[in-house]
Design a protein around this motif. Structure first.
Motif, PDB file in Angstrom:
ATOM      1  N   PHE A 116      16.847  42.417  31.071  1.00 46.64           N
ATOM      2  CA  PHE A 116      18.225  42.050  31.685  1.00 46.64           C
ATOM      3  C   PHE A 116      18.778  43.196  32.801  1.00 46.64           C
ATOM      4  N   ILE A 117      19.090  42.888  33.931  1.00 46.88           N
ATOM      5  CA  ILE A 117      19.675  43.879  34.967  1.00 46.88           C
ATOM      6  C   ILE A 117      21.061  43.095  35.438  1.00 46.88           C
ATOM      7  N   GLU A 118      21.993  43.647  35.095  1.00 45.96           N
ATOM      8  CA  GLU A 118      23.553  43.212  35.516  1.00 45.96           C
ATOM      9  C   GLU A 118      24.185  44.012  36.392  1.00 45.96           C
ATOM     10  N   ILE A 119      24.768  43.417  37.467  1.00 44.65           N
ATOM     11  CA  ILE A 119      25.622  44.143  38.371  1.00 44.65           C
ATOM     12  C   ILE A 119      26.918  43.556  38.116  1.00 44.65           C
ATOM     13  N   GLU A 120      28.047  44.413  37.861  1.00 43.21           N
ATOM     14  CA  GLU A 120      29.231  43.963  37.578  1.00 43.21           C
ATOM     15  C   GLU A 120      30.292  44.807  38.360  1.00 43.21           C
ATOM     16  N   GLU A 121      30.988  43.941  38.722  1.00 46.61           N
ATOM     17  CA  GLU A 121      32.366  44.759  39.733  1.00 46.61           C
ATOM     18  C   GLU A 121      33.630  44.361  39.356  1.00 46.61           C
ATOM     19  N   ASP A 122      34.648  45.347  39.348  1.00 42.19           N
ATOM     20  CA  ASP A 122      36.020  44.964  38.961  1.00 42.19           C
ATOM     21  C   ASP A 122      36.717  44.459  40.365  1.00 42.19           C
ATOM     22  N   GLY A 123      36.411  43.817  41.182  1.00 39.14           N
ATOM     23  CA  GLY A 123      36.892  43.173  42.302  1.00 39.14           C
ATOM     24  C   GLY A 123      37.780  41.863  41.951  1.00 39.14           C
ATOM     25  N   LYS A 124      37.634  40.954  43.136  1.00 37.35           N
ATOM     26  CA  LYS A 124      38.821  39.876  42.956  1.00 37.35           C
ATOM     27  C   LYS A 124      38.077  38.897  42.381  1.00 37.35           C
ATOM     28  N   GLY A 125      36.922  38.978  42.157  1.00 37.02           N
ATOM     29  CA  GLY A 125      36.381  37.622  41.335  1.00 37.02           C
ATOM     30  C   GLY A 125      36.144  36.486  42.200  1.00 37.02           C
ATOM     31  N   ILE A 126      35.317  35.645  41.614  1.00 35.94           N
ATOM     32  CA  ILE A 126      35.037  34.271  42.459  1.00 35.94           C
ATOM     33  C   ILE A 126      36.191  32.904  42.140  1.00 35.94           C
ATOM     34  N   TYR A 127      36.580  32.501  43.135  1.00 35.70           N
ATOM     35  CA  TYR A 127      37.639  31.296  43.096  1.00 35.70           C
ATOM     36  C   TYR A 127      36.806  30.422  43.450  1.00 35.70           C
ATOM     37  N   PRO A 128      36.367  29.374  42.430  1.00 35.97           N
ATOM     38  CA  PRO A 128      35.522  28.083  42.573  1.00 35.97           C
ATOM     39  C   PRO A 128      36.271  27.083  43.503  1.00 35.97           C
ATOM     40  N   LYS A 129      37.506  27.191  43.571  1.00 37.70           N
ATOM     41  CA  LYS A 129      38.219  26.177  44.709  1.00 37.70           C
ATOM     42  C   LYS A 129      37.834  26.684  46.181  1.00 37.70           C
ATOM     43  N   ASN A 130      37.617  27.902  46.397  1.00 38.54           N
ATOM     44  CA  ASN A 130      37.193  28.380  47.782  1.00 38.54           C
ATOM     45  C   ASN A 130      35.983  28.297  47.920  1.00 38.54           C
ATOM     46  N   VAL A 131      35.070  28.404  46.942  1.00 32.53           N
ATOM     47  CA  VAL A 131      33.634  28.119  47.167  1.00 32.53           C
ATOM     48  C   VAL A 131      33.440  26.766  47.376  1.00 32.53           C
ATOM     49  N   LEU A 132      34.092  25.594  46.717  1.00 34.64           N
ATOM     50  CA  LEU A 132      33.638  24.283  47.187  1.00 34.64           C
ATOM     51  C   LEU A 132      34.417  24.089  48.389  1.00 34.64           C
ATOM     52  N   ALA A 133      35.462  24.570  48.882  1.00 31.20           N
ATOM     53  CA  ALA A 133      36.155  24.258  50.042  1.00 31.20           C
ATOM     54  C   ALA A 133      35.289  24.667  51.380  1.00 31.20           C
ATOM     55  N   SER A 134      34.595  25.890  51.167  1.00 32.53           N
ATOM     56  CA  SER A 134      33.738  26.567  52.044  1.00 32.53           C
ATOM     57  C   SER A 134      32.462  25.562  51.974  1.00 32.53           C
ATOM     58  N   ALA A 135      32.037  24.914  50.756  1.00 34.97           N
ATOM     59  CA  ALA A 135      30.755  24.440  50.708  1.00 34.97           C
ATOM     60  C   ALA A 135      30.704  22.836  51.431  1.00 34.97           C
ATOM     61  N   VAL A 136      32.071  22.410  51.147  1.00 36.42           N
ATOM     62  CA  VAL A 136      32.414  21.090  52.081  1.00 36.42           C
ATOM     63  C   VAL A 136      32.456  21.229  53.361  1.00 36.42           C
ATOM     64  N   LYS A 137      33.171  22.251  53.945  1.00 35.91           N
ATOM     65  CA  LYS A 137      33.301  22.490  55.217  1.00 35.91           C
ATOM     66  C   LYS A 137      32.131  22.848  56.143  1.00 35.91           C
ATOM     67  N   LYS A 138      31.064  23.371  55.369  1.00 39.59           N
ATOM     68  CA  LYS A 138      29.691  23.616  55.973  1.00 39.59           C
ATOM     69  C   LYS A 138      28.729  22.475  55.707  1.00 39.59           C
ATOM     70  N   GLY A 139      29.308  21.392  55.185  1.00 41.71           N
ATOM     71  CA  GLY A 139      28.405  20.475  54.930  1.00 41.71           C
ATOM     72  C   GLY A 139      27.289  20.446  53.762  1.00 41.71           C
ATOM     73  N   VAL A 140      27.414  21.755  52.821  1.00 41.43           N
ATOM     74  CA  VAL A 140      26.468  21.723  51.993  1.00 41.43           C
ATOM     75  C   VAL A 140      26.689  20.511  50.869  1.00 41.43           C
ATOM     76  N   ILE A 141      27.872  20.277  50.582  1.00 37.57           N
ATOM     77  CA  ILE A 141      28.003  19.121  49.555  1.00 37.57           C
ATOM     78  C   ILE A 141      29.423  18.379  50.138  1.00 37.57           C
ATOM     79  N   THR A 142      29.451  17.066  49.606  1.00 40.64           N
ATOM     80  CA  THR A 142      30.337  16.157  50.098  1.00 40.64           C
ATOM     81  C   THR A 142      31.638  16.396  49.317  1.00 40.64           C
ATOM     82  N   GLN A 143      32.885  15.732  49.708  1.00 42.69           N
ATOM     83  CA  GLN A 143      34.081  15.880  49.165  1.00 42.69           C
ATOM     84  C   GLN A 143      34.123  15.214  47.839  1.00 42.69           C
ATOM     85  N   GLU A 144      33.417  14.195  47.528  1.00 42.33           N
ATOM     86  CA  GLU A 144      33.205  13.512  46.239  1.00 42.33           C
ATOM     87  C   GLU A 144      32.584  14.395  45.307  1.00 42.33           C
TER      88      GLU A 144
END
Length: 597
Positions: free
Chosen positions: A367-395
């Protein structure tokens, strides 16, 4: 001398008596307890060697540099009891004990001679450590069958004097009568003990007195030779499996016993061959500190890179391929993960961010792990960006879990960066990481806590040459499925198989997973599972996604050797290679990743 320097003096002192005592110890003599500062007496043991431990220029420079860096340089003389039956073993125990707390620079006799018991009941050595002489002496005396130990700490002056004597003695070695000239050491030192009778016969004494370094215990081997060795062992493994099959058919006791012994020996040989191909991940990790430093400077951030487990070993084939994915993950951690200095201070964090790069073994994987103490990932922001770029639908976004949202980061062309730069924003990076690691038989998992940081965990196989696999039968053909990808096996009835939107699905652990017919994909002429009431299935995984593969029969588990299909055959979807079974039949190795999109 220290007190004189502290008081403002020059720190000069007469160390002639100390040097004389040390030289006497080097020759095999021990200072008497009554007058240790000046008088030296002959060693109590008549068999103790009186030859001096000569230092070459490199060894002397190592000791001198160690003193300058604040380490302790000790001269250690060890005497083993005369009634000891395994003196080489006792000597090994002493060396093993010392190497846990420091480094042995030079020994007399040489390590090779000690291993072959070509020495009397004593040996001497120069030793670098952080412990003091008395502590080292007590540690060695705690070992059984050790008669006496003398450990003396050297300083710059005494080491320089002994180094000059070593050079002088080496230069005088060819002289007709060097012993008579070197006998009087100092005015207040007793005459040196005569040479041991073994040295007068002219066998090993001249080479040892010359201070010749012990032979190197490492060699360089061309990687192509290791590949040839692996191929030859692969043939041996195939023959071993064939012999095991024959032994089970013949049912002969002597043959079975011989084959079992051959299996144990070939297993040990396999471990050695695999270790020869192992390379520390440090060869990849050592280029990252400068990269992180330059990247942090260009982004106007403060970042500390902490590397642990750099001595973890991986197969050379994996090492050659893992560098670029790790570069992408580290750049992603510094650019996306670590906040700017102002944002970190506002969030109550230290202005310097931390990126940890860890490597460790777990079972048959690394196992090789890369861990940082930054701001983390907000799932809502990821989903909003994915919908905006057409990767997934709103549903689709409304039904996704956090883990499924994290997996969107590996979608081609997807990026959460608002501004396109040289570092990020182009949507090229994590999808390349995913595909490369999947091709190596590994996977990437994301763990993130918003506001606290993110951990990218990369799981890799130890080797790509020999793997454990499940052998299955489809008609007259045999296939191998890597065990690392298998979740479980089972049997399902035709009534359990459903058709949803034209795709065959199967209920598995509270959810529905696709059912793939290998006989149709590979056009197997003599088998069709649709005509049977029950079908054997193998459930395989790629990341968090599952799929069931329909097969005819399970043959069993076996270790197989991966063979490339060669340049003459085109890339066949779903096939990663081939292997030769014990009966000489070729079995194709299935790539489960090809069936999961």
């Amino acid at each position: 001398m220290v007190e004189d320097i502290t008081g403002g003096g020059a720190g000069k002192a007469d160390v002639t008596a100390i040097v004389s005592s040390l030289q006497a110890i080097v020759r095999g003599e021990v200072p008497s307890a009554g007058n240790a500062s000046a008088e030296v007496t002959a060693a109590a043991s008549g068999n103790a060697s009186a030859a001096q431990v000569f230092l070459d220029e490199f060894q002397y420079s190592v000791l001198e540099q160690s003193l300058q860096e604040g380490h302790q340089v000790l001269y250690v003389d060890v005497a083993i009891r005369k009634d000891c039956q395994l003196k080489a073993v006792r000597a090994y125990m002493v060396f093993d004990l010392l190497e846990r707390s420091g480094e042995v620079v030079k020994s007399f006799p040489s390590v090779q001679d000690i291993e072959q018991e070509k020495f009397d009941y004593g040996f001497s050595l120069y030793y670098i450590t952080q412990k003091d002489a008395s502590e080292i002496q007590k540690m060695i005396l705690n070992l059984s069958e050790i008669d006496a130990v003398t450990a003396v700490a050297l300083d710059q002056e005494s080491l320089r004097q002994m180094g000059q004597d070593s050079v002088a003695a080496t230069a005088e070695a060819p002289a007709p009568a060097p012993v008579q000239e070197a006998a009087p050491v100092a005015a207040n030192a007793s005459p040196a003990a005569p040479l041991h009778p073994k040295e007068e016969n002219g066998k090993a004494a001249p080479a040892r007195a010359g201070g010749a370094p012990s032979p190197s215990r490492t060699i360089r081997v061309d990687i192509e030779r290791l590949d040839v060795l692996m191929n030859l062992f692969s043939e041996l493994l195939i023959d071993r499996v064939r012999l095991e099959q024959l032994a089970s058919e013949v049912q002969n006791g002597d043959l079975t016993e011989t084959v079992e012994h051959m299996g144990r020996v070939s297993g040990d040989l396999q471990n050695i061959v695999m270790k020869l191909r192992m390379v520390p991940v440090d060869t990849v990790f050592n280029r990252f500190p400068r990269m992180i430093r330059d990247l942090a400077k260009s982004l106007d951030k403060k970042v500390d890179l902490i590397v642990t487990g750099a001595d973890t070993e991986l197969d050379r084939t994996v090492i050659d391929e893992i560098g670029d994915p790790l570069v992408h993950l580290l750049r992603n951690a510094v650019d996306h993960g670590i906040e700017s200095i102002a944002d970190r201070i506002a969030a109550g964090k230290p202005e310097t961010g931390t990126v940890q790069l860890r490597a460790f073994h777990s079972g048959n994987h690394v196992f090789i792990e890369i861990e940082e103490d930054g701001k983390g990932i907000y799932p809502k922001n990821v989903l909003a960006s994915a919908v905006k770029k057409g990767v997934i639908t709103q549903e689709q976004a409304g039904t996704m879990t956090d883990d499924e949202a994290y997996q969107l980061l590996f979608a081609p062309g997807f990026s959460t960066a608002e501004v396109i730069s040289d570092v990020s924003g182009r949507g090229v990076g994590l999808d390349v990481v995913k595909s490369k690691i999947s091709s190596l038989g590994g996977n990437v998992t994301i763990y993130s806590t918003p506001g606290k940081g993110t951990n990218f965990s990369v799981q890799l196989p130890l080797t790509l040459s020999i793997i454990a696999a499940m052998l299955v039968r489809l008609g007259s053909e045999k296939y191998a499925i890597p065990l690392s990808s298998i979740v479980e096996t089972g049997i399902v009835k035709q009534s359990q198989i459903r058709t949803i939107h034209g795709n065959r699905m199967l209920e598995f652990r509270g959810s529905h997973i696709p059912l793939v017919s290998l006989s149709k994909i590979f056009s197997i002429p003599d088998y069709d599972e649709s005509t049977e009431e029950e079908t054997e299935i193998v459930v395989v995984r790629k990341g968090e996604r599952l799929v069931a593969l329909a097969v005819q029969d399970f043959i069993g588990q076996n270790e197989i050797v991966i063979k490339n299909l060669g340049k003459y055959l085109p890339d066949v979807q779903g096939i990663s290679g081939a292997t030769i079974l014990g009966d000489g039949q070729v079995a194709l190795i299935i790539d489960p990743n090809a069936f999961i999109k």
